[in-house]
Enzyme design. Structure first.
Site, PDB file in Angstrom:
ATOM      1  N   GLU A   1      -3.952   2.060  -7.120  1.00 29.15           N
ATOM      2  CA  GLU A   1      -4.340   3.191  -6.277  1.00 29.15           C
ATOM      3  C   GLU A   1      -3.434   4.387  -6.551  1.00 29.15           C
ATOM      4  O   GLU A   1      -2.347   4.486  -5.970  1.00 29.15           O
ATOM      5  CB  GLU A   1      -4.229   2.821  -4.794  1.00 29.15           C
ATOM      6  CG  GLU A   1      -5.135   1.682  -4.383  1.00 29.15           C
ATOM      7  CD  GLU A   1      -5.417   1.719  -2.883  1.00 29.15           C
ATOM      8  OE1 GLU A   1      -6.581   1.838  -2.515  1.00 29.15           O
ATOM      9  OE2 GLU A   1      -4.452   1.659  -2.102  1.00 29.15           O
TER      10      GLU A   1
ATOM     11  N   HIS B   1       0.853  -1.190   0.000  1.00 27.66           N
ATOM     12  CA  HIS B   1       0.000   0.000   0.000  1.00 27.66           C
ATOM     13  C   HIS B   1       0.893   1.246   0.000  1.00 27.66           C
ATOM     14  O   HIS B   1       1.931   1.269   0.658  1.00 27.66           O
ATOM     15  CB  HIS B   1      -0.912  -0.008   1.246  1.00 27.66           C
ATOM     16  CG  HIS B   1      -1.984   1.043   1.161  1.00 27.66           C
ATOM     17  ND1 HIS B   1      -1.718   2.362   1.416  1.00 27.66           N
ATOM     18  CD2 HIS B   1      -3.303   0.969   0.834  1.00 27.66           C
ATOM     19  CE1 HIS B   1      -2.838   3.058   1.247  1.00 27.66           C
ATOM     20  NE2 HIS B   1      -3.813   2.235   0.894  1.00 27.66           N
TER      21      HIS B   1
HETATM   22  P1  PGA Z   1      -9.552   6.211   0.461  1.00 31.35           P
HETATM   23  O1  PGA Z   1      -8.384   5.172   0.720  1.00 31.35           O
HETATM   24  O2  PGA Z   1     -10.736   5.436  -0.030  1.00 31.35           O
HETATM   25  O3  PGA Z   1      -9.793   6.858   1.782  1.00 31.35           O
HETATM   26  O4  PGA Z   1      -9.060   7.163  -0.586  1.00 31.35           O
HETATM   27  C1  PGA Z   1      -8.134   4.118  -0.152  1.00 31.35           C
HETATM   28  C2  PGA Z   1      -6.871   3.427   0.233  1.00 31.35           C
HETATM   29  O5  PGA Z   1      -5.866   4.082   0.567  1.00 31.35           O
HETATM   30  O6  PGA Z   1      -6.794   2.191   0.267  1.00 31.35           O
END
Ligand code: PGA
Length: 220
Positions: free
Chosen positions: A144, A95
């Site tokens: 992401e 992540h």
């Molecule tokens: P968010 O986070 O939905 O608050 O943008 C997603 C993540 O970091 O996994």
């Protein structure tokens, strides 16, 4: 089948975690249970209790938010793949918050992926862009973009699909989007056959908001 993955990050205490699951279970899953795989990734202390709580609901699984780079041994404070192996099915690996705040290197992420696989934990491998290398044998890629995490600035479906195209991933690899996913925008990703699921962070902290994201699978 769509994957809806809740990333609670470093939030909640025991009572809040218990209230969350109680409220979530009060929602209607009759139609949804055949269409979704829900994965809840809570902080480590709540994993055993949530694992027990979801046992009778095969469409809900538990994931960890990380896994140690070490094998079992003298590494005080670490949570290894072995320790997690019978109580989680999935583990987030790489992540962007861990890459940023804990300086996780590509080498470390490869090792974490290897250890998770060896202990039958499915890595949910997170990438920030097509620049991030993906280890072999990863079956779940979570895209992401950093600028979309926690900003309300979610990436448009077209951008997500462009990234998928560049990755040249096989059809057996699940491709998931995360970054400011909400109950309002989840449907745009979930209605797209090329996107296999979503990973909300902030919107997963509220069980009703998270349920609405799960339920938006049905509207498509
Ligand atoms: P968010 O986070 O939905 O608050 O943008 C997603 C993540 O970091 O996994």
């Amino acid at each position: 089948m769509k994957y809806i993955i809740a990333n609670w990050k470093a939030n909640k205490n025991y009572v809040e975690a218990r209230d969350w699951i109680e409220t979530f279970f009060q929602q209607n899953f009759t139609q949804l249970s055949a269409q979704v795989h829900i994965v809840i990734c809570p902080p480590y202390p709540f994993i055993p209790f949530l694992f027990e709580a979801v046992k009778d609901r095969p469409y809900i699984k538990i994931g960890s938010q990380d896994v140690s780079v070490f094998e079992a041994g003298a590494y005080t404070g670490e949570v290894t793949a072995k320790s997690l192996s019978s109580i989680v099915d999935y583990s987030l690996i790489g992540h962007s918050e861990r890459r940023q705040h804990f300086h996780e290197t590509q080498e470390a992420l490869l090792q974490k992926t290897k250890l998770a696989n060896e202990h039958s934990i499915t890595p949910l491998f997170c990438i920030r862009s097509t620049e991030d290398p993906i280890p072999d044998n990863v079956k779940f890629i979570v895209y992401e973009p950093v600028e979309s995490i926690g900003t309300g600035n979610n990436a448009e479906v077209e951008q997500v699909l462009k990234v998928k195209e560049k990755l040249h991933i096989t059809s057996s690899t699940q491709f998931i989007y995360g970054g400011s996913v909400t109950e309002e925008n989840a449907g745009s990703y979930l209605s797209c056959p090329e996107i296999d699921g979503v990973l909300p962070g902030s919107a997963s902290l509220d069980p009703l908001k998270f349920y609405k994201i799960v339920a938006s699978t049905l509207k498509n």
